[in-house]
Enzyme design. Structure first.
Site, PDB file in Angstrom:
ATOM      1  N   GLU A  15      -8.770   0.307   5.755  1.00 39.13           N
ATOM      2  CA  GLU A  15      -9.820  -0.434   6.007  1.00 39.13           C
ATOM      3  C   GLU A  15     -11.242   0.096   5.798  1.00 39.13           C
ATOM      4  O   GLU A  15     -12.215  -0.049   6.678  1.00 39.13           O
ATOM      5  CB  GLU A  15      -9.586  -1.077   7.532  1.00 39.13           C
ATOM      6  CG  GLU A  15      -8.204  -1.774   7.551  1.00 39.13           C
ATOM      7  CD  GLU A  15      -7.929  -2.423   9.027  1.00 39.13           C
ATOM      8  OE1 GLU A  15      -8.901  -2.161   9.710  1.00 39.13           O
ATOM      9  OE2 GLU A  15      -7.089  -3.334   8.818  1.00 39.13           O
ATOM     10  N   ASN A  33      -5.326   1.512   1.955  1.00 35.29           N
ATOM     11  CA  ASN A  33      -4.812   0.440   2.501  1.00 35.29           C
ATOM     12  C   ASN A  33      -5.971  -0.519   2.926  1.00 35.29           C
ATOM     13  O   ASN A  33      -6.924   0.007   3.641  1.00 35.29           O
ATOM     14  CB  ASN A  33      -3.987   0.796   3.691  1.00 35.29           C
ATOM     15  CG  ASN A  33      -2.862  -0.317   4.373  1.00 35.29           C
ATOM     16  OD1 ASN A  33      -2.375  -1.019   3.407  1.00 35.29           O
ATOM     17  ND2 ASN A  33      -3.047  -0.532   5.528  1.00 35.29           N
ATOM     18  N   GLU A  69       1.429  -4.929   5.416  1.00 36.22           N
ATOM     19  CA  GLU A  69       1.259  -5.330   6.966  1.00 36.22           C
ATOM     20  C   GLU A  69       1.856  -6.782   6.789  1.00 36.22           C
ATOM     21  O   GLU A  69       1.268  -7.604   7.601  1.00 36.22           O
ATOM     22  CB  GLU A  69       0.390  -5.006   7.442  1.00 36.22           C
ATOM     23  CG  GLU A  69      -0.047  -3.540   7.330  1.00 36.22           C
ATOM     24  CD  GLU A  69      -1.384  -3.220   8.337  1.00 36.22           C
ATOM     25  OE1 GLU A  69      -1.913  -3.927   8.787  1.00 36.22           O
ATOM     26  OE2 GLU A  69      -2.076  -2.078   7.949  1.00 36.22           O
TER      27      GLU A  69
END
Ligand code: GLA
Length: 397
Positions: free
Chosen positions: A157, A234, A302
């Site tokens: 992130e 990610n 996710e």
């Protein structure tokens, strides 16, 4: 088609898979396991799990459905190095033991993230000190699991996310264009304190104190600590085509061009049944292709699909089922998409289950119910995973 039907034991279940719309529970029950249906296409299918739940035999049995596992929290900086140089690996070791006993692989999540970060790291203001702290952290954590964790979310992130107009503006001001957190003066401007609150704030000690090069540094350190591990960046809301996925795409293009040891992009895929924004399936397919064209792998890291929305419940359930199917198919049809992980196993344990604003409605974002039993959508997802992959040549530009 040759693989597609192999794992479905009952004709009733099969008929439903092919579109009758009834008896989908029976289909879900007739499937051997998700790892078995995903295997012929060469993809792994995983779930994020919690070490503290592994004493529950039903939970552990559901976890063994998958061919990979991701510790939900146990390898984040907070739990793993709560004090400087003091490491705690008990939770991650328990999950690794489950993986080793059951021929599963483990993904590591995550090394450098502005959130779930101990206060002592957030308080560092000296660049050299923070670099040394990152180096110790990555060496210790990746080094310990060298050869045993096959893929790492090295940086999580990193990019800012647009959260609506601040200060009465209706358009996004240029300073809020997606960029590495902490690297723009507005990220710490007290005027935007409301935007900076919570885990999705604009600031990151890493970007602010070190600058954008902290990302390259983290990848190089992780690669040195385990040269065989696959290394991912990610992020969320970067799955489709839009300002954030464009920024991430440009960034990873530059990393590749600079020879940084990055193997892939993790697309978190926290999506919703009803609201797609720029994350339509067509956009996701295109985004995956441009990342693949850079020579990168794609992991869906996710995956969950919230049911919240305003359409009728029946309409939203149909949309939710479609989303599970379409995203699984998008991955299976893209040779560079090599792994799909769901974020959790059962609805009540999901971080998203309580996100609907309507009454007591639950978002039911996962594949297993309250009792860790397979939901009807499990059968849809399994069938999509089993689709024959499109040959690599057919998907090249
Ligand atoms: C992000 C993180 C995950 C997890 C979820 C919410 O997606 O990458 O580790 O914390 O938020 O629980």
């Amino acid at each position: 088609m040759q693989h597609r039907l192999r794992f479905f034991a009952s004709c009733a279940g099969l008929a439903c898979l092919l579109g009758c719309g009834s008896n989908s529970s029976a289909v879900s029950q007739s499937i051997a396991s998700l790892r078995a249906v995903a295997r012929p296409s060469g993809r792994t299918v995983g779930a994020a799990i919690s070490a503290s739940r592994l004493d529950d035999a039903v939970y552990a049995a559901a976890a063994r459905e998958f061919s990979t596992t991701t510790p939900e929290n146990e390898l984040k900086w907070g739990p793993v190095e709560p004090e400087p140089g003091v490491f705690s690996f008990d939770g991650a070791d328990r999950i690794l033991a489950l993986a080793a006993e059951n021929d599963m692989r483990m993904r590591g999540h995550t090394l450098v993230w502005h959130s779930q970060l101990p206060d002592w790291v957030k308080a560092i203001s000296d660049r050299d000190e923070l670099i040394a702290v990152i180096e110790r952290h990555i060496n210790e954590v990746v080094g310990r699991y060298r050869g045993r964790i096959y893929a790492w979310d090295v940086v999580n992130e990193a990019f800012t996310d647009w959260r609506g107009p601040p200060m009465g503006q209706t358009e996004r001001p240029p300073e809020f264009d997606p960029h590495l957190r902490g690297t723009h003066p507005s990220d710490t401007d007290p005027m935007y304190a409301d935007l900076n609150a919570g885990t999705n704030g604009l600031d990151s000690v890493f970007g602010r104190v070190i600058g954008p090069e902290y990302v390259e540094l983290a990848f190089r350190l992780a690669h040195a600590a385990d040269p065989n591990a696959l290394l991912f960046i990610n992020d969320f809301n970067a799955e489709g085509l839009g300002a954030k996925s464009d920024a991430l795409y440009r960034f990873v293009s530059d990393l590749k061009a600079a020879g940084v040891p990055i193997d892939g992009v993790g697309l978190q895929m926290h999506i919703s049944a009803e609201t797609m924004g720029d994350r339509t399936t067509a956009n996701i397919v295109q985004n995956m292709q441009r990342l693949a064209d850079l020579g990168l792998q794609i992991h869906i890291t996710e995956f969950d699909v919230s049911l919240c929305g305003t359409l009728s419940l029946e309409e939203r359930r149909t949309l939710q089922t479609n989303r599970w199917r379409e995203i699984a198919e998008a991955c299976v049809n893209q040779p560079a998409c090599t792994a799909i992980t769901t974020w959790g196993i059962a609805d009540p344990n999901s971080w998203r289950d309580r996100e609907c604003s309507v009454g007591a409605e639950r978002s039911e974002p996962l594949l297993f119910d309250l009792n860790y039993q397979r939901k009807p959508v499990y059968g849809t997802f399994a069938a999509a995973l089993q689709h024959d992959p499109v040959p690599a040549a057919a998907t090249q530009h």
